[in-house]
Design an enzyme around this catalytic site. Sequence first.
Site, PDB file in Angstrom:
ATOM      1  N   GLY A 165      57.082  79.235  53.586  1.00  0.00           N
ATOM      2  CA  GLY A 165      56.386  78.176  53.497  1.00  0.00           C
ATOM      3  C   GLY A 165      56.565  76.956  53.067  1.00  0.00           C
ATOM      4  N   LYS A 201      51.310  73.209  68.003  1.00  0.00           N
ATOM      5  CA  LYS A 201      49.963  72.952  67.787  1.00  0.00           C
ATOM      6  C   LYS A 201      49.437  73.963  66.883  1.00  0.00           C
ATOM      7  CE  LYS A 201      45.643  71.835  69.329  1.00  0.00           C
ATOM      8  NZ  LYS A 201      45.135  70.579  69.208  1.00  0.00           N
ATOM      9  N   LYS A 237      52.804  86.015  51.982  1.00  0.00           N
ATOM     10  CA  LYS A 237      51.890  86.688  52.152  1.00  0.00           C
ATOM     11  C   LYS A 237      51.365  87.263  50.947  1.00  0.00           C
ATOM     12  CE  LYS A 237      54.457  87.543  56.201  1.00  0.00           C
ATOM     13  NZ  LYS A 237      55.733  88.210  56.805  1.00  0.00           N
ATOM     14  N   GLU A 275      57.390  87.832  64.407  1.00  0.00           N
ATOM     15  CA  GLU A 275      56.034  87.642  63.712  1.00  0.00           C
ATOM     16  C   GLU A 275      55.238  86.775  64.779  1.00  0.00           C
ATOM     17  OE1 GLU A 275      56.381  85.509  59.991  1.00  0.00           O
ATOM     18  OE2 GLU A 275      57.043  87.675  59.062  1.00  0.00           O
ATOM     19  N   ARG A 292      66.010  90.760  59.323  1.00  0.00           N
ATOM     20  CA  ARG A 292      66.096  91.400  57.899  1.00  0.00           C
ATOM     21  C   ARG A 292      65.084  92.398  57.666  1.00  0.00           C
ATOM     22  NH1 ARG A 292      62.218  89.212  55.249  1.00  0.00           N
ATOM     23  NH2 ARG A 292      61.513  86.895  55.327  1.00  0.00           N
ATOM     24  N   VAL A 295      59.570  92.419  53.112  1.00  0.00           N
ATOM     25  CA  VAL A 295      58.987  92.656  51.896  1.00  0.00           C
ATOM     26  C   VAL A 295      57.840  93.854  52.248  1.00  0.00           C
ATOM     27  CG1 VAL A 295      57.618  91.975  49.891  1.00  0.00           C
ATOM     28  CG2 VAL A 295      59.115  90.518  50.826  1.00  0.00           C
TER      29      VAL A 295
END
Length: 446
Positions: A165, A201, A237, A275, A292, A295
């Site tokens: 983030g 966007k 997250k 993702e 990788r 978590v």
Amino acid sequence: MIKKILIANRGEIAARVIRTCKQLGITTVAVYSEADQKAPYVNMADEKHLLGGPRVQESYLNIDKIISIARKTNVDAIHPGYGFLSESSIFVEKCEEASITFIGPPKKAIEQMGSKIKARNLMQQAGVPVIPGTEEAINNIDEAINIAQSIGYPIMLKASHGGGGIGMQVVQNEQDLVKSFESNAKRAQAFFGNGAMFMEKKIENARHIEIQLLADHFGNVIHLFERDCSIQRRNQKVIEEAPCPCLSQETRTKMGEAAITAAKSLGYTNAGTVEFLVDEKENFYFLEMNTRIQVEHPITEEITGIDIVEKQIEIADRKVLTIKQEDLNISGYAMEARIYAEDPKTFLPSPGHIHTFSIPKEDYIRHELGVTENYDVTPFYDPMIGKLIVKGESRELVVNRLKEALLHYKVEGIKTNIPMLLKTLDHEAFRKGNITTTFVENQLNK
């Protein structure tokens, strides 16, 4: 054959890797900083070696020291965990030079996915849906303003080499863009050594859904279904669940196929995660690829029965992936809550001494922990102290079990985010599965 592994990480993920190694009869080497001398994972390993001072540059990011210890201890392989050096192509290269197996993807794949601009362009070429946005780095604010006008507000301003983030911001109008562009570029430069920015966007009312992949060296690639990671605070997250409570089987299949296409286009090997952002109509768009282990990997293990760390080691050891896609099924439901040493209202870290630590124990509960009672949480690392994973036959049952477990999760001496987690689990929208990436900021705190 891999018989001895150094874990180039700390905390709960180091303990997690060590546990699987023990089950496989593999000798383990732990490395630690001065701040982590009393960390639980250190004594779990067969051997332990001091890296250096408490700061990451002195320890967990010190490539030369890690390679030196690996050579000294005659390990066959290094498992990087997540964070730190797990997505460092330089580290992979140093491992190769030392004839040590890196338990992860090839250097080229890490480099390609390490730049978000390069990644989205490669995915577009491979036929994977991407969010409308820039194809090159934005050089200045004037260029940014022109591009934003052509894309249309709201937009996501992002650091090309970012993560967690950092350097990411929603921009609603030109005034916000002027305020945000330079500060985010400077922040990205400070954290990642690269201030390149790009835009996409903003997908409204989106879910953050990811597909877990395994790929061997013989062209076999499978996906282990999806995880819904929409509950986030500050783009990090907090609660993850598997499977997604609202995804149709048709979209699940299409997303799995797109993720496999992405991996094959890169010549990818080992574990990885693609993702996506998914809108209200189940249109999905490539967001990024994490090269990788994640978590949140335990919830996928709980619904598939597959030990992902074990598969990582087997693939790195050049073993064939014998599991076929048609052999895989979703069994039940799983949810993970990340326990942070942080103020539940401000989300600011809350380091300190844990003088009481008591956790619930049931056969449907799994813990991945980085701390114990009488342990000092330092300000040097990520404030996550553990993960609470719960499984069950239905989502409703898992939500109830997770709430009950959190009510019996006792941590005294520091603040934690448990009150925020409980508030989330009690929220009507969460209970119904009506969640998006803006749930915490737009619904939870109203």
